[in-house]
Design an enzyme around this catalytic site. Structure first.
Site, mmCIF file in Angstrom:
data_model
loop_
_atom_site.group_PDB
_atom_site.id
_atom_site.type_symbol
_atom_site.label_atom_id
_atom_site.label_comp_id
_atom_site.label_asym_id
_atom_site.label_seq_id
_atom_site.Cartn_x
_atom_site.Cartn_y
_atom_site.Cartn_z
ATOM 1 N N HIS A 18 0.871 -1.197 0.000
ATOM 2 C CA HIS A 18 0.000 0.000 0.000
ATOM 3 C C HIS A 18 0.897 1.233 0.000
ATOM 4 C CE1 HIS A 18 -3.767 2.114 1.875
ATOM 5 N NE2 HIS A 18 -3.065 2.960 1.137
ATOM 6 N N HIS A 20 1.422 4.899 -2.436
ATOM 7 C CA HIS A 20 1.070 5.762 -3.568
ATOM 8 C C HIS A 20 2.361 6.398 -4.078
ATOM 9 C CE1 HIS A 20 -3.280 5.640 -2.499
ATOM 10 N NE2 HIS A 20 -2.773 5.417 -1.297
ATOM 11 N N HIS A 198 -9.437 1.124 -1.285
ATOM 12 C CA HIS A 198 -9.361 1.752 0.033
ATOM 13 C C HIS A 198 -10.768 1.684 0.642
ATOM 14 C CE1 HIS A 198 -5.590 3.358 -1.327
ATOM 15 N NE2 HIS A 198 -5.441 4.189 -0.310
ATOM 16 N N GLU A 201 -10.975 3.513 6.053
ATOM 17 C CA GLU A 201 -9.866 4.360 6.537
ATOM 18 C C GLU A 201 -10.517 5.457 7.390
ATOM 19 O OE1 GLU A 201 -7.887 6.634 3.448
ATOM 20 O OE2 GLU A 201 -6.223 7.230 4.762
ATOM 21 N N ASP A 279 1.899 3.978 2.775
ATOM 22 C CA ASP A 279 0.873 4.862 2.187
ATOM 23 C C ASP A 279 1.486 6.025 1.396
ATOM 24 O OD1 ASP A 279 -1.738 5.473 1.561
ATOM 25 O OD2 ASP A 279 -2.308 6.175 3.545
ATOM 26 N N ASP A 280 1.806 7.110 2.065
ATOM 27 C CA ASP A 280 2.384 8.302 1.412
ATOM 28 C C ASP A 280 3.566 8.768 2.263
ATOM 29 O OD1 ASP A 280 0.186 8.958 -0.703
ATOM 30 O OD2 ASP A 280 -0.890 8.593 1.162
#
Ligand code: ADE
Ligand code: ZN
Length: 337
Positions: A18, A20, A198, A201, A279-280
Site C-alpha cells: 500500500h 502511492h 481503500h 480508513e 501509504d504516502d
C-alpha cells in the site's frame, strides 16, 4: 534510525502493498522538478513544505498531495519519482512492492497516460533488474470523480495491460462509497486485473462490506474500521482477506490520536491478515522501516509479531508463486541469522 536497537527492523526483509507513488515525492525532488519544469510552488523552501504537512483529516492531506503532483510533467519526472522510491526500498530491505499510481491526477492536467505509465514502468523494470526488487503495479481510480471517468481511464490502460496488474480505488472516501464504481470494477475483473480498494480508513465498516460484496476485491486497503463490526471481523478472519494497514498514515491523518492507540496488533492477535505499509511516506513521516520502528516504540512490537506481519504481506501479495517462495526463503534466512 541510528539507534542500534532498530537495526533488525531495517534488516527485516519487507514487502510493501500500500504505497502511492505520488506520495513518495520528497520536498527536495518537488523543488528540483518545479525548477526543471518552470512551475511555481506555494512554498519558499523545504521548511515551508514541512510546516504545511499538518493534517486534521484525509481531505487536508489530499488537497496538498494533488497540488504537489503538479510538478510531474515528463516521462523522466515519473521515472525519477519511482526510482527514488526504489532506492529507499533498497536501503530498507523492501524486496517486493505493489505501488499505486493515480493516472487521473495527471491526465486531467493534460499529461498523456502514456507519459505516466512509461516513466513509472521503466523505473520499476530497472528496479527489478538492478536492485532485485520485484513488483506488481496497481492503477487507482479517484473516487471523488465519476464512474464514467474511471471507465475512460480503464480504456486508456488497456493498451498497457502488460504493465498494469491491478486496479484500486483511492481519494476522498466519505460520501464516495465503493458501489459508485461497481461497473468499472466488474469490467476490470473481466479483463484480468487484480482488484483492491481503500475502505474503512475514514469511511465506515459498511464500505468494507461493499468493497467485498459489490466490487469483489482481493484486498482491502486500510480496513481499520473493521474493528467496529464483529460480524465483519469474523468474515475477514475466515476468508483471510488481507488488510493493508498504514500506521504512520493513520496517526498523521488523525484516525488515531496517537500510535499507542493503534489497533494493528490487536487485529493481528485476532487472526486478521494485517500487513504494515507506508501509504504516502513523504507526507506522513516515514517509509517501511519507520512504520515498524513506530510500532516497536509505541506498541512494543515483538520479533515474532514483525515476522508474522511480513508473512502476511508475502501471502497477501500478487507475486507469482515462485517469487513468494523466494520471499519466504529470505524471511527464513533473517529468522535463522
Ligand atoms: N491517496 C493517497 N493517499 C491516500 C489515502 N491515504 N487515502 C485515500 N486516498 C489516498
Ligand atoms: Zn492509501
Amino acid at each position: 534510525m541510528s539507534n542500534p536497537s532498530y537495526d533488525w527492523l531495517n534488516k527485516l526483509p519487507k514487502v510493501e502493498l500500500h504505497l502511492h507513488l505520488e506520495g513518495t515525492l520528497e520536498p527536495e525532488l518537488m523543488f528540483n522538478l518545479a525548477k526543471r519544469n518552470n512551475i511555481s510552488l506555494p512554498y519558499e523552501n523545504i521548511n515551508d513544505v514541512k510546516k504545511a504537512y499538518e493534517f486534521n483529516h484525509l481531505q487536508d492531506f489530499l488537497d496538498i498531495y494533488y497540488q504537489g503532483a503538479e510538478v510531474f510533467q515528463s516521462e523522466q519526472d515519473f521515472y525519477d519519482l519511482t526510482w527514488a522510491y526504489l532506492i529507499k526500498c533498497q536501503q530498507q530491505n523492501v524486496q517486493h512492492v505493489e505501488p499505486f499510481f493515480d493516472p487521473q491526477t495527471h491526465t486531467l492536467r493534460g499529461i498523456a497516460f502514456e507519459t505516466v505509465i512509461n516513466g513509472i514502468s521503466h523505473a520499476l523494470e530497472d528496479g527489478e533488474k538492478k536492485l532485485g526488487i520485484s513488483y506488481q503495479l496497481i492503477m487507482c481510480f479517484l473516487r471523488h470523480l465519476s464512474e464514467s471517468d474511471a471507465i475512460e481511464t480503464l480504456r486508456s490502460a488497456e493498451k498497457f495491460i502488460d504493465k498494469i496488474h491491478g486496479v484500486g480505488l483511492d481519494s476522498s472516501e466519505k460520501g464516495n462509497p465503493p458501489e459508485k464504481f461497481s461497473n468499472v470494477f466488474s469490467e476490470a475483473s473481466k479483463k484480468g486485473f487484480k482488484l483492491v480498494a481503500h475502505a474503512g480508513e475514514e469511511g465506515p465498516a459498511s464500505y468494507i462490506w461493499s468493497s467485498l460484496d459489490v466490487l469483489k476485491v482481493n484486498r482491502i486497503d486500510h480496513g481499520i474500521r473493521a474493528m467496529d463490526d464483529p460480524k465483519l471481523l469474523s468474515r475477514l478472519i475466515d476468508s483471510q482477506i488481507p488488510l493493508t494497514v498504514c500506521p504512520l498514515s493513520n496517526t498523521k491523518l488523525r484516525v488515531f490520536d496517537d500510535m499507542s492507540q493503534h489497533t494493528i496488533l490487536e487485529m493481528l492477535d485476532l487472526g486478521l491478515c494485517v500487513t504494515v505499509n507506508s501509504d504516502d511516506p513523504s507526507y506522513f513521516g516515514g517509509y517501511m522501516t519507520e512504520n515498524f520502528i513506530s510500532l516497536y516504540d509505541n506498541l512494543s512490537l515483538t520479533k515474532v509479531q514483525a515476522i508474522k506481519l511480513i508473512e502476511n504481506s508475502i501471502e497477501a501479495s500478487f507475486a507469482e508463486k515462485k517469487r513468494k517462495k523466494s520471499l519466504y526463503n529470505l524471511l527464513n534466512e533473517f529468522v535463522t541469522s
